[in-house]
Motif scaffolding. Structure first.
Motif, short mmCIF file in Angstrom:
data_model
loop_
_atom_site.label_atom_id
_atom_site.label_comp_id
_atom_site.label_asym_id
_atom_site.label_seq_id
_atom_site.Cartn_x
_atom_site.Cartn_y
_atom_site.Cartn_z
N LEU A 31 0.83 -1.21 0.00
CA LEU A 31 0.00 0.00 0.00
C LEU A 31 0.87 1.26 0.00
CD1 LEU A 31 -2.76 1.39 0.24
CD2 LEU A 31 -2.58 1.14 2.72
N PHE A 32 1.89 1.29 0.85
CA PHE A 32 2.78 2.45 0.91
C PHE A 32 3.48 2.64 -0.43
CE2 PHE A 32 2.18 2.56 5.40
CZ PHE A 32 2.62 3.81 5.83
N MET A 33 3.94 1.55 -1.01
CA MET A 33 4.70 1.64 -2.25
C MET A 33 3.84 2.18 -3.39
SD MET A 33 7.90 -0.23 -2.82
CE MET A 33 7.49 -1.84 -2.20
N VAL A 34 2.63 1.65 -3.51
CA VAL A 34 1.77 2.04 -4.62
C VAL A 34 1.15 3.42 -4.38
CG1 VAL A 34 -0.33 1.47 -5.90
CG2 VAL A 34 1.29 -0.34 -5.29
N ALA A 35 0.53 3.60 -3.20
CA ALA A 35 -0.19 4.85 -2.92
C ALA A 35 0.76 6.04 -2.87
CB ALA A 35 -0.96 4.72 -1.61
N LEU A 36 1.85 5.90 -2.10
CA LEU A 36 2.78 7.01 -1.99
C LEU A 36 3.66 7.15 -3.23
CD1 LEU A 36 3.95 6.75 1.74
CD2 LEU A 36 2.18 8.20 0.76
N GLY A 37 4.11 6.00 -3.73
CA GLY A 37 5.01 6.05 -4.88
C GLY A 37 4.38 6.71 -6.10
N PHE A 38 3.16 6.30 -6.44
CA PHE A 38 2.50 6.87 -7.61
C PHE A 38 1.75 8.15 -7.27
CE2 PHE A 38 2.94 2.36 -8.78
CZ PHE A 38 3.65 2.52 -9.96
N GLY A 39 1.33 8.29 -6.00
CA GLY A 39 0.60 9.49 -5.60
C GLY A 39 1.49 10.72 -5.50
N PHE A 40 2.64 10.56 -4.83
CA PHE A 40 3.55 11.69 -4.64
C PHE A 40 4.66 11.73 -5.68
CE2 PHE A 40 1.83 11.20 -0.32
CZ PHE A 40 1.38 12.50 -0.10
N GLY A 41 4.72 10.72 -6.54
CA GLY A 41 5.77 10.68 -7.55
C GLY A 41 5.86 11.92 -8.42
N PRO A 42 4.74 12.37 -9.00
CA PRO A 42 4.79 13.57 -9.84
C PRO A 42 5.23 14.82 -9.08
CG PRO A 42 2.79 12.32 -10.27
CD PRO A 42 3.42 11.71 -9.06
N ILE A 43 4.79 14.95 -7.82
CA ILE A 43 5.18 16.12 -7.01
C ILE A 43 6.68 16.08 -6.72
CG2 ILE A 43 4.81 17.30 -4.81
CD1 ILE A 43 2.01 16.09 -4.76
#
Length: 248
Positions: A31-43
């Motif tokens: 969950l951390f990897m997918v949600a944070l990785g793809f969620g905050f990746g562009p920022i």
């Protein structure tokens, strides 16, 4: 030495037999990897930080080892309540050997868990800069797992109920995780938070993983290994003393 091997093998078999535990423990890292990785990746990328998945993956591996190692201590309370610990303690071996065997077993389980999370990271797009350093990565995982398993066992040695253990674990684990640099760089933190990070063993574990996997280092790889090894030796000695005082 034979007792240490038997206890190490016992811890390993316990983990591998519990399929629900293995599968369930992977949910949070994923969950951390997918949600944070793809969620905050562009920022993170727009801020000039590069690929956030690349930065995040070593931190999530460290998180998985932290949780697995610390919660290995609950087995001490479980064994005490159901009488298994008494059978172990009456064996003609030193309690220090029992502590070392349990800690090695927990560290191995934590390293296996970290390896599985590493494979999951590869599936979501993480790529290490070099594959030849993977044996060093495994060594870092074992060292981090050894420290946190010893810490969890030391805490469990002075507690008698699982509820109290879980409360203390939650109180310790989240600050250790969030102030380790697993989710964000440590450079530029306020002085108070930076001071906490400097004495946080997981910060050195995450830094060592990043250094080996992606070549990004904050403290220095040799300092990382030195702090982890020294901290593991100290907490093992403390844990062995507390474990020797257990009354069953």
């Amino acid at each position: 030495m034979n007792a240490i091997y038997i206890l190490w093998l016992r811890q390993l078999k316990r983990y591998l037999r519990s399929r629900a535990r293995v599968i369930g423990s992977l949910g949070q890292p994923l969950l951390f990897m997918v949600a944070l990785g793809f969620g905050f990746g562009p920022i993170y990328r727009r801020a000039g930080g590069g690929d956030y998945i690349e930065f995040l993956a070593p931190g999530i591996i460290g998180m998985a080892i932290l949780f697995t190692g610390m919660f290995a201590g609950i087995e001490v309370i479980w064994d005490r309540q159901f009488g298994f610990l008494k059978e172990t303690l009456v064996a003609p071996v030193s309690r220090a050997s029992i502590m070392i065997g349990r800690t090695l077993g927990g560290a191995t389980v934590a390293a296996i868990h970290g390896t599985i999370v590493f494979v999951m990271a590869l599936a979501v797009g993480f790529r290490p800069t070099t594959w030849s350093a993977l044996p060093v990565v495994l060594g870092v995982m074992l060292l981090v797992g050894f420290f946190f398993t010893a810490l969890g066992t030391a805490i469990a040695s002075v507690l008698e109920d699982m509820q109290g253990f879980q409360i203390i674990m939650n109180f310790l684990i989240m600050p250790i995780f969030f102030l380790s640099g697993a989710l964000f760089p440590l450079a530029g933190l306020p002085k108070a938070f930076a001071a906490v990070a400097i004495v946080n063993p997981l910060a050195y574990g995450v830094d060592a993983l990043r250094a080996v996997l992606i070549g990004d280092v904050n403290f220095g790889i040799w300092l990382d290994f030195g702090v982890l090894a020294g901290a593991a030796a100290v907490i093992l000695a403390i844990g062995a003393y507390l474990f020797s005082k257990i009354q069953v």
